[in-house]
Scaffold this motif. Structure first.
Motif, PDB file in Angstrom:
ATOM      1  N   ILE A  23    -125.679  -8.198 -33.468  1.00  0.00           N
ATOM      2  CA  ILE A  23    -125.368  -8.302 -34.793  1.00  0.00           C
ATOM      3  C   ILE A  23    -124.308  -9.519 -35.257  1.00  0.00           C
ATOM      4  N   PHE A  24    -123.754  -9.975 -34.031  1.00  0.00           N
ATOM      5  CA  PHE A  24    -122.713 -11.072 -34.233  1.00  0.00           C
ATOM      6  C   PHE A  24    -123.385 -12.420 -34.105  1.00  0.00           C
ATOM      7  N   ASP A  25    -122.459 -13.203 -34.455  1.00  0.00           N
ATOM      8  CA  ASP A  25    -122.936 -14.971 -34.185  1.00  0.00           C
ATOM      9  C   ASP A  25    -123.307 -15.178 -32.990  1.00  0.00           C
ATOM     10  N   HIS A  26    -124.523 -15.578 -32.708  1.00  0.00           N
ATOM     11  CA  HIS A  26    -125.100 -15.996 -31.825  1.00  0.00           C
ATOM     12  C   HIS A  26    -124.288 -17.119 -30.705  1.00  0.00           C
ATOM     13  N   THR A  27    -123.513 -17.740 -31.248  1.00  0.00           N
ATOM     14  CA  THR A  27    -122.883 -18.815 -30.328  1.00  0.00           C
ATOM     15  C   THR A  27    -121.532 -18.603 -30.040  1.00  0.00           C
ATOM     16  N   THR A  28    -120.712 -18.079 -31.203  1.00  0.00           N
ATOM     17  CA  THR A  28    -119.127 -17.831 -30.892  1.00  0.00           C
ATOM     18  C   THR A  28    -119.209 -16.323 -30.564  1.00  0.00           C
ATOM     19  N   GLU A  29    -119.826 -15.409 -30.838  1.00  0.00           N
ATOM     20  CA  GLU A  29    -119.407 -14.042 -30.278  1.00  0.00           C
ATOM     21  C   GLU A  29    -120.125 -13.269 -29.314  1.00  0.00           C
ATOM     22  N   GLN A  30    -121.596 -13.335 -29.438  1.00  0.00           N
ATOM     23  CA  GLN A  30    -122.629 -12.874 -28.770  1.00  0.00           C
ATOM     24  C   GLN A  30    -122.362 -13.035 -27.151  1.00  0.00           C
ATOM     25  N   PRO A  31    -122.053 -14.177 -26.881  1.00  0.00           N
ATOM     26  CA  PRO A  31    -121.719 -14.440 -25.316  1.00  0.00           C
ATOM     27  C   PRO A  31    -120.830 -13.540 -24.755  1.00  0.00           C
TER      28      PRO A  31
END
Lengths: 190, 387
Positions: free
Chosen positions: B130-138
């Motif tokens: 559910i979170f930003d794929h670049t800044t948070e999912q990693p």
């Protein structure tokens, strides 16, 4: 794709976004010389169960149109609606929806298309924008594109697509496979 | 603003359980039928249906609002789903309120459903996307991991201990003993909370509400219809909803601004100028124990950083001056996300009607509120109700 649907019967998926700004009457009149009024709204969900639907007709479209017509005070849709943008995600859907919306008699829609009645210069222009089949299918946002077309037509800002002297337009959407959900909006420029 | 008055006239709720035998459709219908029966209405009399339900991944059905439509009683009716994550259940009456307040409908059935057990092995997995794929999912954040950050920030900002916060869990699980729908009512101590498994410090297992299956429903009516249906309508006097930034790094973790913004809208509409005096009973969202405190502060029911002291002083007990979560809350009754928020609305409805039974707070309360929080954890929803 799956008989009788061929590739060119199906709208192609697209990415896009459409935004509309709504305002109360006083604010709208202060903001613009040509506000487009929302005269009627209707929406409806038929059964989600595939086995229980009547596949020959679009009950969700008929019921949402009834609701919108009641609100807009429309008793004779074919006579009172000047033009319409209706869901054409698949080619036959435009015809099925025209009939559900009572813009023509059951089984008559195909004939109206063949005889040019639904062309831009016809008596009841349908999907002058190009619809989802021509412009692309934005899924949940496709309906918003239809609203945009209504606003441009009713403001006389549709350029080469402009239909002359239109005052009342209808937009209709279907939520697509696997749903039996749809909505209708009726807009006017007076 | 010109809008019609809207009342809650009926309510129904299923038992909240970890793994229901019933399908989501069946849970929805059970709650809907109970709500309709409670005010002697049949489905034919309902003009419009709205449904609140959180991520599709929980039930494992894409576009689950469509799937649940007939269960919610929406067949061939105007029907809409709303979804703002954990904030959904308190947005449910707001969504229904619009339909009645605007004049589009006289009677609206509002249903909230969640069946989290379908999501195996655990619904936490749904949050990995559910979170930003670049800044948070990693960073692979799950909710417990994230709320550990927020709880720690809140503790550091106001010098609170884990024991101060654990009191909320103790209170709510105890309150839930009197709730017939409750999933994990129990009498526990602060030590039980502190000694339960650490999931992500400072969050222990008993600091958190469980995953649940359940549904709740209410019936909304216009003033004319409400007065015909019941002697005890409960009015929706204020509604508010707001979102803050979706990025963790750009929002205040120790104060829920989104709740304050939503509360201010609802208070202005309801004519509330001194929330701590004018609100007699409140159901803030308590999926984690510190969140009840966080939300009390955002709702301006007490000064910032003071909610833990009120809890320690017993002010938030059922017989205290400001009862908080007399239902037992998400921590005690359970947390089938969307249904939890509506359970809170129903608790205030029953409290204001004097029908909460053993859970009834003293003093004949006439004004209460329910609040929920969710979306990407930056959404606040608030409803103020009066008898």
């Amino acid at each position: 794709m799956s008989l009788p649907l061929r590739r060119l019967d199906c709208a192609q998926h697209a990415d896009g976004s459409v935004v509309a700004v709504l305002a109360a009457e006083d604010t709208a009149l202060a903001l613009t010389d040509i506000p487009i009024w929302i005269e009627g709204l209707g929406w409806c969900t038929d059964t989600p169960t595939l086995e229980m639907r009547d596949w020959g007709e679009a009950a969700y479209a008929a019921l949402s149109a009834e609701m919108a017509y009641r609100m807009a005070g429309i008793s004779n849709p074919a006579g009172q609606i000047d033009f319409a943008e209706i869901c054409d995600e698949y080619s036959y859907k435009e015809l099925q929806h025209m009939e559900a919306l009572k813009l023509c008699m059951p089984g008559e829609a195909g004939h109206l298309v063949e005889t040019g009645v639904t062309d831009v210069n016809g008596e009841l222009p349908i999907n002058v924008s190009g619809g989802a089949l021509g412009v692309g299918h934005l899924f949940e946002a496709s309906g918003a594109h239809k609203i945009l077309e209504l606003v441009e037509q009713l403001r006389g800002e549709a350029g080469v697509r402009q239909i002359p002297d239109v005052e009342v337009g209808l937009a209709q959407t279907w939520r697509g496979v696997p749903t039996a959900t749809g909505a209708v909006a009726i807009l006017s420029n007076f | 603003m010109a809008y019609r008055k809207v009342a809650i006239v009926g309510a129904g709720i299923t038992k909240f359980v970890r793994r229901a035998q019933e399908t989501g459709k069946e849970l929805s219908w059970q709650a809907a039928k109970m709500a309709l029966d409670s005010c002697d209405l049949s489905l034919e009399q309902v003009d419009c249906v709205t449904l609140g339900t959180a991520p599709d991944a929980f039930d494992g059905v894409h576009m689950k609002g469509e799937y649940l439509a007939d269960g919610a009683g929406a067949w061939r009716k105007p029907y809409m789903r709303h979804y703002v994550g954990g904030g959904t259940g308190v947005f449910s009456p707001i969504h229904g309120w619009f339909h009645v307040a605007s004049g589009m409908a006289d009677i609206v059935l509002v249903v909230a459903e969640e069946k989290m057990s379908s999501c195996v092995p655990h619904p936490q997995g749904a949050f990995l996307t559910i979170f930003d794929h670049t800044t948070e999912q990693p960073l692979k954040p799950n909710l417990i991991w994230i709320f550990a950050l927020e709880m720690n920030r809140y503790m550091q900002a106001y010098g609170l201990s884990k024991a101060d916060i654990a009191l909320v869990s103790v209170k709510n699980k105890k309150n839930a003993i009197d709730h017939p729908a409750a999933q994990i009512p129990e009498e526990i101590t602060v030590d039980d909370v502190l000694n339960s498994e650490t999931l992500a410090w400072p969050v222990n297992r008993l600091d958190i509400s469980p995953a649940s299956d359940g549904a709740a429903a209410i019936v909304l009516a216009s003033e004319r219809v409400a007065r015909r249906l019941t002697d005890k309508p409960v009015w929706i006097d204020g509604v508010g909803f707001a979102i803050d930034t979706a990025y963790w790094a750009t929002r205040d973790l120790c104060y829920p601004t989104y709740v304050e913004t939503a509360a201010r809208q609802a208070y202005e509409m309801a004519g509330i100028t001194e929330p701590s005096k004018q609100i007699h009973v409140a159901e803030p969202y308590d999926p984690f124990d510190y969140k009840e405190l966080h939300h009390m502060e955002g709702l301006m029911l007490c000064p910032r950083g003071k909610a833990a002291q009120l809890t320690a002083d017993g002010v938030t007990q059922r017989d205290g001056n400001l009862p908080i979560c007399p239902s037992g809350g998400a921590l005690g009754v359970g947390n089938p996300i969307a249904a939890t928020g509506l359970m809170k609305i129903i608790e205030i409805f029953l409290q204001l009607r004097g029908e909460a039974g053993k859970r009834q707070v003293p003093g004949n309360p006439t004004c209460g509120l329910a609040q929920a929080w969710g979306d990407l954890m930056q959404m606040g929803t608030v409803v103020v109700m009066r008898s």
